[in-house]
Scaffold this motif. Structure first.
Motif, mmCIF file in Angstrom:
data_model
loop_
_atom_site.group_PDB
_atom_site.id
_atom_site.type_symbol
_atom_site.label_atom_id
_atom_site.label_comp_id
_atom_site.label_asym_id
_atom_site.label_seq_id
_atom_site.Cartn_x
_atom_site.Cartn_y
_atom_site.Cartn_z
ATOM 1 N N GLY A 44 0.794 -1.228 0.000
ATOM 2 C CA GLY A 44 0.000 0.000 0.000
ATOM 3 C C GLY A 44 0.829 1.281 0.000
ATOM 4 N N CYS A 45 2.136 1.167 0.148
ATOM 5 C CA CYS A 45 3.019 2.336 0.203
ATOM 6 C C CYS A 45 3.148 2.966 -1.188
ATOM 7 N N ILE A 46 3.164 4.298 -1.227
ATOM 8 C CA ILE A 46 3.294 4.977 -2.531
ATOM 9 C C ILE A 46 4.661 4.736 -3.166
ATOM 10 N N PHE A 47 5.621 4.286 -2.373
ATOM 11 C CA PHE A 47 6.963 4.023 -2.905
ATOM 12 C C PHE A 47 7.203 2.553 -3.225
ATOM 13 N N TYR A 48 6.161 1.723 -3.086
ATOM 14 C CA TYR A 48 6.297 0.296 -3.380
ATOM 15 C C TYR A 48 6.772 0.115 -4.823
ATOM 16 N N GLY A 49 7.832 -0.664 -4.988
ATOM 17 C CA GLY A 49 8.360 -0.940 -6.317
ATOM 18 C C GLY A 49 9.335 0.101 -6.828
ATOM 19 N N GLN A 50 9.647 1.113 -6.028
ATOM 20 C CA GLN A 50 10.604 2.134 -6.454
ATOM 21 C C GLN A 50 11.967 1.856 -5.817
ATOM 22 N N PRO A 51 13.015 1.734 -6.633
ATOM 23 C CA PRO A 51 14.339 1.447 -6.067
ATOM 24 C C PRO A 51 14.906 2.599 -5.241
ATOM 25 N N ASP A 52 14.611 3.839 -5.623
ATOM 26 C CA ASP A 52 15.132 5.005 -4.908
ATOM 27 C C ASP A 52 13.995 5.968 -4.579
ATOM 28 N N PRO A 53 13.258 5.708 -3.483
ATOM 29 C CA PRO A 53 12.138 6.588 -3.162
ATOM 30 C C PRO A 53 12.619 8.005 -2.828
ATOM 31 N N PRO A 54 11.852 9.011 -3.245
ATOM 32 C CA PRO A 54 12.275 10.391 -3.053
ATOM 33 C C PRO A 54 12.074 10.932 -1.640
ATOM 34 N N ALA A 55 11.341 10.225 -0.797
ATOM 35 C CA ALA A 55 11.066 10.713 0.557
ATOM 36 C C ALA A 55 10.961 9.525 1.509
ATOM 37 N N PRO A 56 11.071 9.808 2.816
ATOM 38 C CA PRO A 56 10.928 8.711 3.787
ATOM 39 C C PRO A 56 9.483 8.242 3.904
ATOM 40 N N CYS A 57 9.314 7.039 4.413
ATOM 41 C CA CYS A 57 7.979 6.490 4.653
ATOM 42 C C CYS A 57 8.016 5.695 5.952
ATOM 43 N N THR A 58 6.867 5.186 6.333
ATOM 44 C CA THR A 58 6.760 4.458 7.612
ATOM 45 C C THR A 58 6.872 2.946 7.464
ATOM 46 N N CYS A 59 7.263 2.481 6.293
ATOM 47 C CA CYS A 59 7.392 1.039 6.079
ATOM 48 C C CYS A 59 8.476 0.462 6.990
ATOM 49 N N PRO A 60 8.350 -0.825 7.338
ATOM 50 C CA PRO A 60 9.267 -1.432 8.315
ATOM 51 C C PRO A 60 10.666 -1.688 7.761
ATOM 52 N N LEU A 61 11.601 -1.750 8.695
ATOM 53 C CA LEU A 61 12.954 -2.188 8.377
ATOM 54 C C LEU A 61 12.995 -3.688 8.624
ATOM 55 N N ARG A 62 13.655 -4.411 7.738
ATOM 56 C CA ARG A 62 13.749 -5.873 7.841
ATOM 57 C C ARG A 62 15.192 -6.305 7.626
ATOM 58 N N GLN A 63 15.431 -7.580 7.907
ATOM 59 C CA GLN A 63 16.722 -8.167 7.556
ATOM 60 C C GLN A 63 16.752 -8.341 6.045
ATOM 61 N N ALA A 64 17.835 -7.976 5.434
ATOM 62 C CA ALA A 64 17.977 -8.146 3.990
ATOM 63 C C ALA A 64 18.087 -9.629 3.655
ATOM 64 N N TRP A 65 17.547 -9.978 2.485
ATOM 65 C CA TRP A 65 17.573 -11.370 2.061
ATOM 66 C C TRP A 65 18.991 -11.932 2.063
ATOM 67 N N GLY A 66 19.938 -11.198 1.530
ATOM 68 C CA GLY A 66 21.320 -11.683 1.455
ATOM 69 C C GLY A 66 21.909 -11.974 2.825
ATOM 70 N N SER A 67 21.554 -11.157 3.804
ATOM 71 C CA SER A 67 22.039 -11.378 5.168
ATOM 72 C C SER A 67 21.452 -12.659 5.746
ATOM 73 N N LEU A 68 20.164 -12.880 5.509
ATOM 74 C CA LEU A 68 19.524 -14.104 6.003
ATOM 75 C C LEU A 68 20.097 -15.343 5.327
ATOM 76 N N ASP A 69 20.334 -15.235 4.033
ATOM 77 C CA ASP A 69 20.891 -16.357 3.281
ATOM 78 C C ASP A 69 22.279 -16.728 3.815
ATOM 79 N N ALA A 70 23.109 -15.718 4.055
ATOM 80 C CA ALA A 70 24.453 -15.965 4.596
ATOM 81 C C ALA A 70 24.373 -16.534 6.014
#
Length: 176
Positions: free
Chosen positions: A78-104
Motif C-alpha cells: 500500500g506504500c506509494i513508494f512500493y516498487g521504487q528502487p530510490d524513493p524520493p522521501a521517507p515512509c513508515t514502512c518497516p525495516l527488515r533483515q535483507a535477504w542476502g544477510s539471512l541467506d548468509a
C-alpha cells in the motif's frame, strides 16, 4: 600422521581449524557468534527448546524474530513508494533483515550445526522449508524495491546464443 602434525588442518588455508598462533577468520568468528545467538534464542524461548528438539519451524521463528533488528527498508504494497528502487522521501514502512544477510546467516548456521555434532540428515537449517522461506523473502524484497530478478534459463548445447554474456559458460545453471 606424526605427533607434531596433530591438531593441524591438513588443508592449507582452511578456515575450519586455524593454527594456534592465528586468530579465527572473520567467517569463523561470525559463525561462532551466530551459533551462540541461535542457542541463546532457543534457551530463552518459552518453553526453552533443547537443541536436539529444534526443527525448521524454530529456525523460521528465529528468522522472523531477527527482522526487528533489520536495516533494510521493505515497502508494503500500500506504500506509494512500493516498487521504487530510490524513493524520493521517507515512509513508515518497516525495516527488515535483507535477504542476502539471512541467506548468509543460514549458511553459517547450517555449517555450525554439523560442526557441533548435528547430523546432515537432521539439520534444521538445510530443510526445504527454509529454502522456500528465503526464496519468498528474496522475491518480496525485490518487488518492494523495484528490483527485477530474472530466472536464468537452461542453455542447450545445440541452441544458438545471440550475444548472451553467459554463453561461454558451458553447463551454467541456476537453482533456487
Amino acid at each position: 600422521m606424526s605427533s607434531s602434525d596433530r591438531g593441524k588442518d591438513p588443508v592449507e588455508g582452511s578456515s575450519r581449524s586455524p593454527g594456534r598462533d592465528q586468530p579465527p577468520s572473520r567467517y569463523e568468528s561470525q559463525k561462532r557468534r551466530d551459533w551462540n545467538t541461535f542457542n541463546h534464542y532457543l534457551k530463552n524461548h518459552r518453553p526453552p527448546i533443547p537443541l536436539p528438539h529444534c526443527n525448521s519451524n524454530h529456525v523460521l521463528e528465529f528468522l522472523r524474530y531477527l527482522d526487528q533488528f533489520g536495516k533494510t527498508k521493505v515497502h508494503l504494497q500500500g506504500c506509494i513508494f512500493y516498487g521504487q528502487p530510490d524513493p524520493p522521501a521517507p515512509c513508515t514502512c518497516p525495516l527488515r533483515q535483507a535477504w542476502g544477510s539471512l541467506d548468509a546467516l543460514i549458511g553459517r548456521l547450517r555449517a555450525a550445526y554439523e560442526e557441533n555434532g548435528g547430523s546432515t540428515e537432521t539439520n534444521p537449517f538445510a530443510c526445504a522449508g527454509i529454502r522456500v522461506y528465503l526464496r519468498e523473502v528474496k522475491e518480496c524484497q525485490a518487488k518492494a524495491r523495484g528490483i527485477n530478478y530474472k530466472k536464468k534459463q537452461k542453455k542447450f548445447a545445440n541452441s544458438p546464443s545471440k550475444g548472451d554474456d553467459d554463453s561461454n559458460f558451458a553447463g551454467h545453471f541456476t537453482f533456487s
